[in-house]
Design an enzyme around this catalytic site. Structure first.
Site, PDB file in Angstrom:
ATOM      1  N   ARG A  96       3.447  -4.288  10.743  1.00 54.83           N
ATOM      2  CA  ARG A  96       3.236  -5.485   9.909  1.00 54.83           C
ATOM      3  C   ARG A  96       4.217  -6.574  10.320  1.00 54.83           C
ATOM      4  O   ARG A  96       3.870  -7.737  10.372  1.00 54.83           O
ATOM      5  CB  ARG A  96       3.438  -5.134   8.431  1.00 54.83           C
ATOM      6  N   GLY A 132      11.891   8.415  -2.100  1.00 49.06           N
ATOM      7  CA  GLY A 132      10.775   7.916  -1.288  1.00 49.06           C
ATOM      8  C   GLY A 132       9.628   8.904  -1.209  1.00 49.06           C
ATOM      9  O   GLY A 132       8.781   8.824  -0.323  1.00 49.06           O
ATOM     10  N   LYS A 141      -7.800  15.913  -0.150  1.00 46.71           N
ATOM     11  CA  LYS A 141      -7.595  17.038   0.773  1.00 46.71           C
ATOM     12  C   LYS A 141      -8.541  18.194   0.445  1.00 46.71           C
ATOM     13  O   LYS A 141      -9.083  18.842   1.345  1.00 46.71           O
ATOM     14  CB  LYS A 141      -6.130  17.489   0.706  1.00 46.71           C
TER      15      LYS A 141
HETATM   16  N1  HSE Z   1       1.987  12.111  -1.085  1.00 49.28           N
HETATM   17  C1  HSE Z   1       1.584  13.203  -0.286  1.00 49.28           C
HETATM   18  C2  HSE Z   1       2.264  14.459  -0.823  1.00 49.28           C
HETATM   19  C3  HSE Z   1       1.952  12.963   1.154  1.00 49.28           C
HETATM   20  O1  HSE Z   1       3.165  14.345  -1.644  1.00 49.28           O
HETATM   21  O2  HSE Z   1       1.877  15.556  -0.466  1.00 49.28           O
HETATM   22  C4  HSE Z   1       1.221  13.823   2.130  1.00 49.28           C
HETATM   23  O3  HSE Z   1      -0.150  13.683   2.038  1.00 49.28           O
END
Ligand code: HSE
Length: 444
Positions: free
Chosen positions: A51, A193, A211
């Site tokens: 970006r 994070g 998923k």
């Molecule tokens: N936010 C997702 C997790 C990152 O915590 O698993 C990986 O897909």
């Protein structure tokens, strides 16, 4: 073609230079000789789109390799293979389809895109005669896609279930272990994070649902509509619920569940918090880890656990796809070449170089000073005791002594055992086991 050594090159363009993009660049560069060795092809990370070019980055990359124009990388005739790591749906889809049109294979970690448009994208890739690799889209560093598609190909799957979101698992684990509230752990997770910019993805089960939909497709060949399945998150779970579940012999986990009934041919997919019995490995999969339990009709149950997110694990899966795609492109069949190394690169360690602690069971005469003699004998060989327990044998003048040692090496331990075998008062041959330490380092 690399003129110096006649090795062919594959130039890689990375769209999106965030955590995973930078990890992929870093590992491709760091191990450049290794890729050339196992593939006979050099993998060159050539360009990346960002970006902002000025932004400070941990990975070393020249400004000339960076662009803010992702399309220019896809269109670049020098670029052979694309990694789409920008995330999101619309732009990623346009770029991916464009790469296919250009005859370029694409590797992605984009679960939302595949969940929403997988059917169209796989069809487009097939039509264009290119590959679409998506190992990194489900469970980060766990090689679930390959296991499902290749290693377990002989199976049908009545049940696949597991933890598909690391952030929610981190939150539940800390709430359960420390009794801290959801809000407090969420604050920590944000600071670390861990939480996606769109927090609903992690907290409301949406990321796990993306998923689960992909896994359901791979296992059963059907795209289940996200809107038609149960998707619940973790916001309503309290520390009280977690403690109560413990008392019931369970842990509350956010799980994705894919059940197939082969008698009536129904498939159900859902993501929801559930009490999982403690004897399931999934219940004991904690922290940021993911875990997937696959019950196959031929093999029975296989469980994979590992890091489901983060720079290095996810980059590892991206690179595994890159290697597969290069193999397909170059007509390299079967596995990559075996990792043959020279003795200079790696050599077997001698027993004396292996550090660790030991468990020792001795049958000794039960009389004053016997334990001191044993301790002296060990000390002579510089083996230091960590714990000692003694159990007298009923109706006999012997007792069992169980010892554990501090860290020592196999040579000292073997010498100590030889001395113990002849020590007065030691009745049977000592029984010795190593205490396994997953963090032990071989000292060479
Ligand atoms: N936010 C997702 C997790 C990152 O915590 O698993 C990986 O897909």
């Amino acid at each position: 073609m690399n003129a110096e050594n006649n090795i062919q090159t594959i130039n890689i363009g990375i769209l999106g230079f965030g955590t995973v993009g930078q990890g992929t660049w870093k590992h491709l560069e760091e191990n450049d000789k290794f890729w050339a060795k196992i593939l006979g092809v050099e993998l060159i990370p050539q360009r990346a789109s960002v970006r902002s070019i000025e932004k400070a980055r941990n990975v070393k990359i020249s400004d000339s390799a960076l662009t803010t124009d992702s399309l220019s990388i896809v269109d670049d005739p020098e670029i052979d293979l694309i990694c789409e790591l920008i995330g999101g749906i619309e732009e990623a889809k346009i770029l991916t389809l464009h790469a296919f049109e250009k005859g370029k294979s694409v590797v992605t970690a984009n679960k939302a895109l595949i969940c929403e448009h997988g059917d169209e994208l796989f069809e487009a890739a097939e039509k264009a005669g290119v590959q679409y690799g998506f190992e990194a889209s489900v469970a980060g560093g766990i090689p679930i896609i390959k296991v499902l598609r290749e290693s377990m190909v002989a199976n049908e799957f009545p049940l696949i279930y597991g933890i598909l979101n690391g952030t929610s698992n981190y939150i539940l684990t800390r709430m359960e272990r420390e009794g801290v509230s959801f809000e407090d752990v969420l604050t920590d997770a944000r600071e670390l994070g861990y939480v996606e910019a769109d927090e609903a993805l992690d907290l409301d089960g949406v990321d796990a649902a993306h998923k689960a939909v992909i896994l359901a497709y791979l296992a059963h060949g059907i795209w289940v509509n996200l809107e038609d399945i149960t998707v619940e998150g973790i916001r309503r779970i309290s520390t009280e619920d977690l403690q109560a579940a413990r008392k019931l012999g369970c842990k509350i986990k956010l799980i994705g569940v894919i059940r197939r009934n082969f008698e009536n041919n129904h498939i159900s997919v859902g993501v929801y918090p559930a009490l999982v019995p403690m004897d399931e490995i999934i219940a004991r999969t904690d922290g940021v880890y993911n875990g997937i339990s696959l019950t196959g009709s031929v093999v029975g149950t296989v469980v994979l656990t590992g890091r489901g997110a983060g720079q290095d694990p996810t980059a590892g899966s991206v690179i595994s796809d890159i290697v597969d795609l290069v193999k397909a492109k170059k007509g390299i069949s079967g596995a990559v070449k075996l990792r043959h190394v020279t003795p200079n690169e790696c050599k077997p360690a001698k027993a004396v170089e292996i550090q660790g602690s030991f468990y020792l069971r001795l049958t000794v005469e039960d009389r004053p000073g016997q334990l001191a003699k044993v301790a002296d004998c060990l000390a002579e060989h510089e083996v230091s005791l960590a714990t000692v327990s003694q159990r007298p044998k009923s109706k006999s003048a012997t007792s069992t002594v169980i010892l554990t040692t501090h860290d020592t090496n196999e040579h000292s331990m073997n010498m100590a055992i030889q001395s113990l075998e002849t020590l007065q008062g030691v009745i049977e041959k000592p029984v010795l086991f190593r205490v396994f330490d997953p963090n032990a380092v071989s000292k060479g």
